[in-house]
Design a protein around this motif. Structure first.
Motif, mmCIF file in Angstrom:
data_model
loop_
_atom_site.group_PDB
_atom_site.id
_atom_site.type_symbol
_atom_site.label_atom_id
_atom_site.label_comp_id
_atom_site.label_asym_id
_atom_site.label_seq_id
_atom_site.Cartn_x
_atom_site.Cartn_y
_atom_site.Cartn_z
ATOM 1 N N GLU A 180 -2.150 -10.003 -3.149
ATOM 2 C CA GLU A 180 -3.395 -9.289 -3.391
ATOM 3 C C GLU A 180 -4.564 -10.128 -2.881
ATOM 4 O OE1 GLU A 180 -3.059 -6.307 -7.173
ATOM 5 O OE2 GLU A 180 -3.659 -8.361 -7.617
ATOM 6 N N TRP A 181 -5.637 -9.436 -2.570
ATOM 7 C CA TRP A 181 -6.875 -10.116 -2.237
ATOM 8 C C TRP A 181 -8.029 -9.236 -2.680
ATOM 9 C CZ3 TRP A 181 -9.695 -8.114 2.147
ATOM 10 C CH2 TRP A 181 -8.993 -7.194 2.928
ATOM 11 N N ALA B 30 -14.046 -12.840 1.088
ATOM 12 C CA ALA B 30 -12.834 -12.372 0.411
ATOM 13 C C ALA B 30 -12.127 -13.576 -0.193
ATOM 14 C CB ALA B 30 -11.909 -11.646 1.386
ATOM 15 N N ILE B 31 -11.312 -13.288 -1.197
ATOM 16 C CA ILE B 31 -10.463 -14.314 -1.786
ATOM 17 C C ILE B 31 -9.053 -13.742 -1.806
ATOM 18 C CG2 ILE B 31 -9.901 -15.644 -3.852
ATOM 19 C CD1 ILE B 31 -12.903 -15.541 -4.550
ATOM 20 N N GLN B 32 -8.146 -14.467 -1.198
ATOM 21 C CA GLN B 32 -6.749 -14.017 -1.179
ATOM 22 C C GLN B 32 -5.891 -14.973 -1.982
ATOM 23 O OE1 GLN B 32 -6.160 -14.157 3.114
ATOM 24 N NE2 GLN B 32 -4.865 -15.952 2.895
ATOM 25 N N SER C 263 -2.391 -17.092 -2.634
ATOM 26 C CA SER C 263 -1.525 -17.866 -1.759
ATOM 27 C C SER C 263 -0.321 -18.385 -2.531
ATOM 28 C CB SER C 263 -2.318 -19.048 -1.196
ATOM 29 O OG SER C 263 -1.468 -19.969 -0.560
ATOM 30 N N PHE D 15 -5.688 -19.873 -4.469
ATOM 31 C CA PHE D 15 -6.761 -19.040 -3.939
ATOM 32 C C PHE D 15 -7.267 -19.592 -2.616
ATOM 33 C CE2 PHE D 15 -6.933 -19.119 -8.566
ATOM 34 C CZ PHE D 15 -6.783 -17.776 -8.864
ATOM 35 N N LYS E 117 -10.451 -18.776 0.139
ATOM 36 C CA LYS E 117 -11.678 -18.021 0.420
ATOM 37 C C LYS E 117 -11.779 -17.802 1.925
ATOM 38 C CE LYS E 117 -16.574 -17.923 -0.720
ATOM 39 N NZ LYS E 117 -17.632 -18.607 -1.493
ATOM 40 N N GLU F 56 -10.523 -19.056 7.041
ATOM 41 C CA GLU F 56 -10.230 -19.624 5.733
ATOM 42 C C GLU F 56 -11.116 -20.852 5.582
ATOM 43 O OE1 GLU F 56 -6.002 -20.271 5.643
ATOM 44 O OE2 GLU F 56 -5.585 -18.123 5.581
#
Length: 165
Positions: free
Chosen positions: A47-48, A98-100, A102, A109, A111, A118
């Motif tokens: 998710e992000w 955005a924050i995904q 990992s 997280f 960014k 990234e």
């Protein structure tokens, strides 16, 4: 389907609440709606969340990255910065970041800036956010030292014998 050893690459309830409060704080700070939409893990495996600000009609879209946020199946967090929560419109928005999630230990997280780069990695979500959103920040101070309150020799409020430099 994830294996039992694989990390859970979906946001926790607490993380979702923090992300929603961040969108709300940004909306208040900027005086404009800031939307935070969760993008599911179906295609990427993680998710992000994307933070974006609906465009004003006067803004030139060529000056920044534009993304589409919203729609019937959108998972928008927070209070939508004053936009109608029943509104399922798709908004053209200025991408903020955005924050995904990992699975690269110890990083949880990542960014991603407006260029798609990234730019930060961390174990804790709060390190990537522009505001400190702890519950303690809004709690009243516990003033148990009543002697100070009753000290008649203290100067008037705002008056000090010290000079600030």
């Amino acid at each position: 389907m994830p294996t039992p050893e694989a990390p859970d690459l979906v946001f926790t309830t607490e993380e979702l609440e923090t992300l929603g409060r961040t969108a709300d704080a940004l909306s208040a700070y900027l005086g404009r709606a800031v939307l935070a939409e969760i993008v599911g893990a179906e295609e990427t495996g993680f998710e992000w969340v994307i933070f974006a600000m609906p465009l004003d009609k006067k803004e030139d879209e060529s000056e920044f990255t534009v993304v589409q946020v919203g729609g019937d199946q959108a998972r928008i967090l927070g209070n939508r910065g004053g936009l109608d929560p029943k509104d399922n419109a798709v908004y053209a928005c200025r991408y903020l970041w955005a924050i995904q999630l990992s699975d690269a230990e110890p990083v949880r997280f990542i960014k991603v800036d407006e260029e798609g780069e990234e730019v930060a990695w961390t174990e804790t979500l709060e390190e990537l956010l522009p505001f400190a959103l702890s519950e303690d920040a809004f709690a009243p101070e516990d003033d148990t030292d009543e002697e100070d309150d009753e000290d008649d020799d203290s100067p008037e409020p705002g008056v000090s014998g010290h000079t600030l430099h």
